[in-house]
Design a protein around this motif. Structure first.
Motif, mmCIF file in Angstrom:
data_model
loop_
_atom_site.group_PDB
_atom_site.id
_atom_site.type_symbol
_atom_site.label_atom_id
_atom_site.label_comp_id
_atom_site.label_asym_id
_atom_site.label_seq_id
_atom_site.Cartn_x
_atom_site.Cartn_y
_atom_site.Cartn_z
ATOM 1 N N UNK A 47 0.742 1.599 -8.629
ATOM 2 C CA UNK A 47 -0.876 1.796 -8.721
ATOM 3 C C UNK A 47 -1.086 3.274 -9.461
ATOM 4 N N UNK A 48 0.149 3.990 -9.807
ATOM 5 C CA UNK A 48 -0.149 5.028 -10.688
ATOM 6 C C UNK A 48 -0.069 4.912 -12.154
ATOM 7 N N UNK A 95 -0.607 -2.669 -6.996
ATOM 8 C CA UNK A 95 -0.905 -2.373 -5.632
ATOM 9 C C UNK A 95 -0.276 -0.893 -5.254
ATOM 10 N N UNK A 96 -0.952 -0.239 -4.600
ATOM 11 C CA UNK A 96 -0.336 1.069 -4.202
ATOM 12 C C UNK A 96 0.189 1.152 -2.758
ATOM 13 N N UNK A 97 0.257 -0.073 -2.033
ATOM 14 C CA UNK A 97 0.559 -0.140 -0.753
ATOM 15 C C UNK A 97 1.121 -1.644 -0.524
ATOM 16 N N UNK A 98 1.966 -1.966 0.412
ATOM 17 C CA UNK A 98 2.315 -3.329 0.948
ATOM 18 C C UNK A 98 1.184 -4.283 1.417
ATOM 19 N N UNK A 125 -4.360 10.129 -4.933
ATOM 20 C CA UNK A 125 -3.965 9.366 -6.236
ATOM 21 C C UNK A 125 -2.569 9.094 -6.109
ATOM 22 N N UNK A 126 -2.237 8.286 -6.508
ATOM 23 C CA UNK A 126 -0.782 7.580 -6.771
ATOM 24 C C UNK A 126 -0.347 8.372 -7.594
#
Ligand SMILES: NC(=O)c1ccc[n+]([C@@H]2O[C@H](COP(=O)([O-])OP(=O)(O)OC[C@H]3O[C@@H](n4cnc5c(N)ncnc54)[C@H](OP(=O)(O)O)[C@@H]3O)[C@@H](O)[C@H]2O)c1
Length: 306
Positions: free
Chosen positions: A297-298, A187-190, A290-291
């Protein structure tokens, strides 16, 4: 800078000027939320703003005009949103357009891929800090989870060898399944991620690409067989207030979709994320959408894209 209503949420809706996105935008305005709507057409944006004014919600509604098939335009839209809205409680992804023939985005990508899939990948990542600032953030992606038709053609992702309107739509449906899956893995966020298939719903978008008499026939059929926009969106209007506990949920017309279906294959999900990242870097260049390497997520992150 936005003054948040103590009880209201901030909701961003891509493709919020027509169909189900518009329905969600107006329903959430009616509940006291602040709503940012993204669409490409100025006239539809103005019509939405007029409807918001009728609800007495003009000051809580904002229209951002952007052709979301363009990576640069997504970047500008995200900048415009983040300048005014440090907190985003819900991101609702609805923008889509059916193209009878193959078209290219301003950056030279196939337009359905760019709009129906890539803009969703970019908006989800691009608004990650704003989503993370909310108490209970959620991303709702209107697509077609539960369907097994089509696949992501890694050897012809841009449909240069073979294009068909349904093939392009089905590929993006499956790509959005993988987008949700990758979000679960890396995940790139919660935010909670919800993939939602609304079922056959009476909107203009479903028939705009058809020639007569097919357009007339499907329109009539739609009146009889399709769900109304209000019916189709009702569960998602509610869900914004109470996102699911699970990080990823897929719902096909009220039924939970089994995430072990091959359409959610984790290896394909990782592969698509990797390809998407490099397409963005090649066709656009480095971007905050982009992360970063090492960020969730990166590339190089735990469980991330290697
Ligand atoms: N309707 C159905 O039966 C059905 C069934 C299953 C899944 N879905 C999915 O549900 C979602 C919503 O469907 P819908 O039928 O409500 O859609 P719709 O009525 O066609 O509305 C699409 C929205 O996307 C916007 N849009 C189109 N091209 C854009 C672009 N280049 N940049 C920014 N915005 C753009 C449109 O506004 P502008 O034209 O002004 O840009 C409009 O607000 C779609 O993802 C669709 O695949 C729909």
């Amino acid at each position: 800078m936005e003054q948040r209503h103590p009880d209201g949420r901030t909701v961003v809706v891509s493709g919020g000027t027509d169909g189900m996105g518009r329905g969600i935008a107006l329903a959430r305005l009616g509940r006291g939320d602040t709503v940012v709507v993204i669409g490409s057409g100025e006239a539809r944006g103005a019509a939405l703003m007029a409807d918001a004014a009728l609800l007495g919600a003009a000051r809580r509604c904002r229209f951002v005009q952007a052709d979301l098939s363009s990576i640069a335009a997504v970047e500008r839209a995200v900048e415009a949103i983040t300048r005014e809205h440090p907190v985003v409680d819900a991101l609702v992804l609805c923008a889509n357009r059916l193209n009878r023939t193959r078209r290219e985005s301003p950056e030279g990508l196939e337009s359905t891929f760019s709009l129906y899939y890539l803009s969703r990948y970019l908006l989800g990542h691009g608004l990650r800090f704003q989503l993370d600032s909310a108490d209970n953030p959620v991303i709702v992606n209107f697509a077609a989870p539960g369907l097994k038709v089509g696949s992501v053609k890694f050897d012809d992702l841009q449909a240069e060898r073979r294009y068909g309107i349904l093939r392009a739509q089905a590929q993006c449906g499956r790509a959005n399944d993988l987008l949700g899956r990758n979000f679960l893995q890396s995940p790139s966020s919660r935010a909670r991620y919800v993939l939602y298939h609304p079922g056959f719903t009476a909107t203009r978008g479903g028939v705009a690409h058809l020639r007569q008499p097919a357009r007339g026939i499907i329109t009539v059929l739609g009146r009889v067989a399709a769900r109304s926009v209000d019916q189709a969106i009702a569960p998602m209007v509610e869900l914004i207030d109470r996102p699911p506990a699970d990080r990823l949920t897929a719902i096909d017309r009220g039924r939970q979709v089994d995430l072990s279906l091959r359409t959610f294959d984790p290896d394909n999900a990782r592969r698509l994320a990797e390809v998407s990242r490099s397409l963005v870097l090649t066709h656009h260049g480095p971007t905050q959408l982009l992360p970063e390497p090492g960020e969730p997520g990166g590339p190089g992150s735990a469980g991330g894209v290697h």
